[in-house]
Design a protein around this motif. Sequence first.
Motif, PDB file in Angstrom:
ATOM      1  N   PHE A  57     -18.076  16.509  41.656  1.00 26.02           N
ATOM      2  CA  PHE A  57     -18.197  15.130  42.107  1.00 26.02           C
ATOM      3  C   PHE A  57     -19.070  15.024  43.355  1.00 26.02           C
ATOM      4  CE2 PHE A  57     -14.591  14.082  39.327  1.00 26.02           C
ATOM      5  CZ  PHE A  57     -15.055  12.890  38.804  1.00 26.02           C
ATOM      6  N   ASN A  58     -19.070  16.064  44.201  1.00 19.51           N
ATOM      7  CA  ASN A  58     -19.981  16.055  45.346  1.00 19.51           C
ATOM      8  C   ASN A  58     -21.425  16.090  44.877  1.00 19.51           C
ATOM      9  OD1 ASN A  58     -17.961  15.947  47.299  1.00 19.51           O
ATOM     10  ND2 ASN A  58     -17.767  18.171  47.414  1.00 19.51           N
ATOM     11  N   CYS A  59     -21.686  16.848  43.820  1.00 18.44           N
ATOM     12  CA  CYS A  59     -23.039  16.885  43.256  1.00 18.44           C
ATOM     13  C   CYS A  59     -23.404  15.530  42.641  1.00 18.44           C
ATOM     14  CB  CYS A  59     -23.147  17.992  42.203  1.00 18.44           C
ATOM     15  SG  CYS A  59     -23.026  19.670  42.854  1.00 18.44           S
ATOM     16  N   ILE A  60     -22.426  14.899  41.963  1.00 22.97           N
ATOM     17  CA  ILE A  60     -22.673  13.578  41.387  1.00 22.97           C
ATOM     18  C   ILE A  60     -22.982  12.568  42.491  1.00 22.97           C
ATOM     19  CG2 ILE A  60     -21.602  11.657  40.129  1.00 22.97           C
ATOM     20  CD1 ILE A  60     -20.004  13.728  38.550  1.00 22.97           C
ATOM     21  N   LEU A  61     -22.239  12.650  43.602  1.00 19.83           N
ATOM     22  CA  LEU A  61     -22.478  11.739  44.719  1.00 19.83           C
ATOM     23  C   LEU A  61     -23.900  11.895  45.249  1.00 19.83           C
ATOM     24  CD1 LEU A  61     -21.607   9.689  46.847  1.00 19.83           C
ATOM     25  CD2 LEU A  61     -20.619  11.574  48.162  1.00 19.83           C
ATOM     26  N   GLN A  73     -18.825   7.765  49.967  1.00 21.09           N
ATOM     27  CA  GLN A  73     -17.847   8.493  49.176  1.00 21.09           C
ATOM     28  C   GLN A  73     -17.878   8.029  47.736  1.00 21.09           C
ATOM     29  OE1 GLN A  73     -14.145   7.792  51.282  1.00 21.09           O
ATOM     30  NE2 GLN A  73     -14.390   9.652  52.482  1.00 21.09           N
ATOM     31  N   LEU A  74     -17.369   8.874  46.861  1.00 23.00           N
ATOM     32  CA  LEU A  74     -17.293   8.551  45.441  1.00 23.00           C
ATOM     33  C   LEU A  74     -15.880   8.866  44.971  1.00 23.00           C
ATOM     34  CD1 LEU A  74     -19.254   7.665  43.158  1.00 23.00           C
ATOM     35  CD2 LEU A  74     -19.525  10.066  42.592  1.00 23.00           C
ATOM     36  N   VAL A  75     -15.254   7.910  44.290  1.00 24.53           N
ATOM     37  CA  VAL A  75     -13.886   8.116  43.819  1.00 24.53           C
ATOM     38  C   VAL A  75     -13.890   9.167  42.707  1.00 24.53           C
ATOM     39  CG1 VAL A  75     -11.892   7.043  42.733  1.00 24.53           C
ATOM     40  CG2 VAL A  75     -13.232   5.764  44.407  1.00 24.53           C
ATOM     41  N   PRO A  76     -13.203  10.301  42.869  1.00 26.30           N
ATOM     42  CA  PRO A  76     -13.178  11.330  41.819  1.00 26.30           C
ATOM     43  C   PRO A  76     -12.253  10.921  40.680  1.00 26.30           C
ATOM     44  CG  PRO A  76     -11.852  12.044  43.677  1.00 26.30           C
ATOM     45  CD  PRO A  76     -12.467  10.730  44.070  1.00 26.30           C
ATOM     46  N   SER A  77     -12.817  10.426  39.610  1.00 26.26           N
ATOM     47  CA  SER A  77     -12.016   9.923  38.505  1.00 26.26           C
ATOM     48  C   SER A  77     -12.798  10.057  37.210  1.00 26.26           C
ATOM     49  CB  SER A  77     -11.650   8.458  38.729  1.00 26.26           C
ATOM     50  OG  SER A  77     -12.817   7.649  38.674  1.00 26.26           O
ATOM     51  N   TYR A  78     -12.085   9.884  36.097  1.00 28.82           N
ATOM     52  CA  TYR A  78     -12.747   9.886  34.799  1.00 28.82           C
ATOM     53  C   TYR A  78     -13.733   8.723  34.712  1.00 28.82           C
ATOM     54  CZ  TYR A  78      -9.459  13.390  33.090  1.00 28.82           C
ATOM     55  OH  TYR A  78      -8.744  14.540  32.908  1.00 28.82           O
ATOM     56  N   ALA A  79     -13.385   7.581  35.320  1.00 29.64           N
ATOM     57  CA  ALA A  79     -14.288   6.427  35.289  1.00 29.64           C
ATOM     58  C   ALA A  79     -15.622   6.763  35.943  1.00 29.64           C
ATOM     59  CB  ALA A  79     -13.633   5.239  35.987  1.00 29.64           C
ATOM     60  N   THR A  80     -15.562   7.459  37.075  1.00 30.76           N
ATOM     61  CA  THR A  80     -16.793   7.845  37.747  1.00 30.76           C
ATOM     62  C   THR A  80     -17.626   8.769  36.871  1.00 30.76           C
ATOM     63  OG1 THR A  80     -15.713   7.643  39.895  1.00 30.76           O
ATOM     64  CG2 THR A  80     -17.720   8.923  39.830  1.00 30.76           C
ATOM     65  N   ALA A  81     -16.957   9.655  36.150  1.00 29.77           N
ATOM     66  CA  ALA A  81     -17.673  10.628  35.317  1.00 29.77           C
ATOM     67  C   ALA A  81     -18.511   9.953  34.236  1.00 29.77           C
ATOM     68  CB  ALA A  81     -16.681  11.599  34.674  1.00 29.77           C
ATOM     69  N   SER A  85     -17.173   3.394  39.117  1.00 31.67           N
ATOM     70  CA  SER A  85     -16.293   3.902  40.165  1.00 31.67           C
ATOM     71  C   SER A  85     -15.590   2.754  40.865  1.00 31.67           C
ATOM     72  CB  SER A  85     -17.094   4.705  41.191  1.00 31.67           C
ATOM     73  OG  SER A  85     -16.277   5.125  42.258  1.00 31.67           O
ATOM     74  N   GLY A  86     -14.276   2.850  41.024  1.00 35.53           N
ATOM     75  CA  GLY A  86     -13.533   1.884  41.813  1.00 35.53           C
ATOM     76  C   GLY A  86     -13.768   2.141  43.288  1.00 35.53           C
ATOM     77  N   ASP A  87     -13.550   1.127  44.124  1.00 31.38           N
ATOM     78  CA  ASP A  87     -13.727   1.303  45.554  1.00 31.38           C
ATOM     79  C   ASP A  87     -12.859   0.310  46.301  1.00 31.38           C
ATOM     80  OD1 ASP A  87     -14.882   2.422  47.926  1.00 31.38           O
ATOM     81  OD2 ASP A  87     -16.672   2.841  46.739  1.00 31.38           O
ATOM     82  N   ARG A  88     -12.859   0.401  47.629  1.00 36.33           N
ATOM     83  CA  ARG A  88     -12.038  -0.463  48.463  1.00 36.33           C
ATOM     84  C   ARG A  88     -12.572  -1.885  48.430  1.00 36.33           C
ATOM     85  NH1 ARG A  88      -7.467   2.522  49.334  1.00 36.33           N
ATOM     86  NH2 ARG A  88      -8.073   4.679  49.672  1.00 36.33           N
ATOM     87  N   PRO A  89     -11.692  -2.887  48.665  1.00 38.56           N
ATOM     88  CA  PRO A  89     -12.149  -4.281  48.606  1.00 38.56           C
ATOM     89  C   PRO A  89     -13.333  -4.585  49.504  1.00 38.56           C
ATOM     90  CG  PRO A  89      -9.760  -4.200  48.584  1.00 38.56           C
ATOM     91  CD  PRO A  89     -10.225  -2.781  48.817  1.00 38.56           C
TER      92      PRO A  89
END
Length: 281
Positions: A57-61, A73-81, A85-89
């Motif tokens: 995920f660091n490489c993806i970021l 930052q990048l949320v480490p999740s299946y969605a990001t893959a 990516s979800g994030d803060r409001p």
Amino acid sequence: LELWLVRFLQDHPKAGRTEMLGASTLERQEVYHWLFKTSSTQKQNTRIRILLEEDAFNCILDDWRSLGYPFGQLVPSYATAIGSSGDRPDALAELIGIIVRNGVRVPTVRVERLHFAADTPYETNLSFTPPAPERVLDPEIAATVRRALLGVVEHGTAVRARDSFALPNTDPLPVGGKTGTGDNRFERFGADHRLIESRPVDRTATFVFFIGDRFFGTVTAYVPGAGSANYHFTSALAVQLFHALAPAFQPLIAAPDAAMPTRQTSTDGAAAGTPLPPKFD
């Protein structure tokens, strides 16, 4: 291990790989002590895979940021893959602001000016000079995302936000956005994939939006803790809150352009604490 190796090579600049491995036996065992707290090969492999996934995920970021991803930052999740990516409001509102400005990020300013001790010998004025705007997305990308966000309100999950605002001549202002619902839980599964435990963390409903070409923000409903298991609302709640707040925003939106600065509006129905990122519909 890196620090140990630097020190070792300083003391033994001519040492070879065999000598280095022999001298580092105790250090390597100490560093990997966390891995051998369990004798289960399966659990050890799981821990190794977690580290590999974090590195991935660091490489993806790095790759995403080279293409204009504006956050640190990048949320480490299946969605990001798979590309989302979800994030803060507040980060979501910032992203919408970038889209509204055709890919240019303008720093969010919470306090523009501080004025102390007025009409005294110690009167002091402090003002903030924000850094210059920065292009982080190509205009074509921003325009494509904007059209998609308009579609979500026109005929998607946020349709009840349509026609919420109008100009003084009664023409409706275009509204775009994205909805998201989060039922965030810690879950444990057995070896046969049977659910052993499901512990609720919180429940969130989010609508991130823009109004015309000047206003944007986030509406978030948030229930923290175990009590969130008693709630079943979806992102429709956040959209309804947005619609209900429209009369309060209308005077600002209908003001003349010359007196109408670009603003970020964040309406948070949260209790104390920060909600986990929502999963987007």
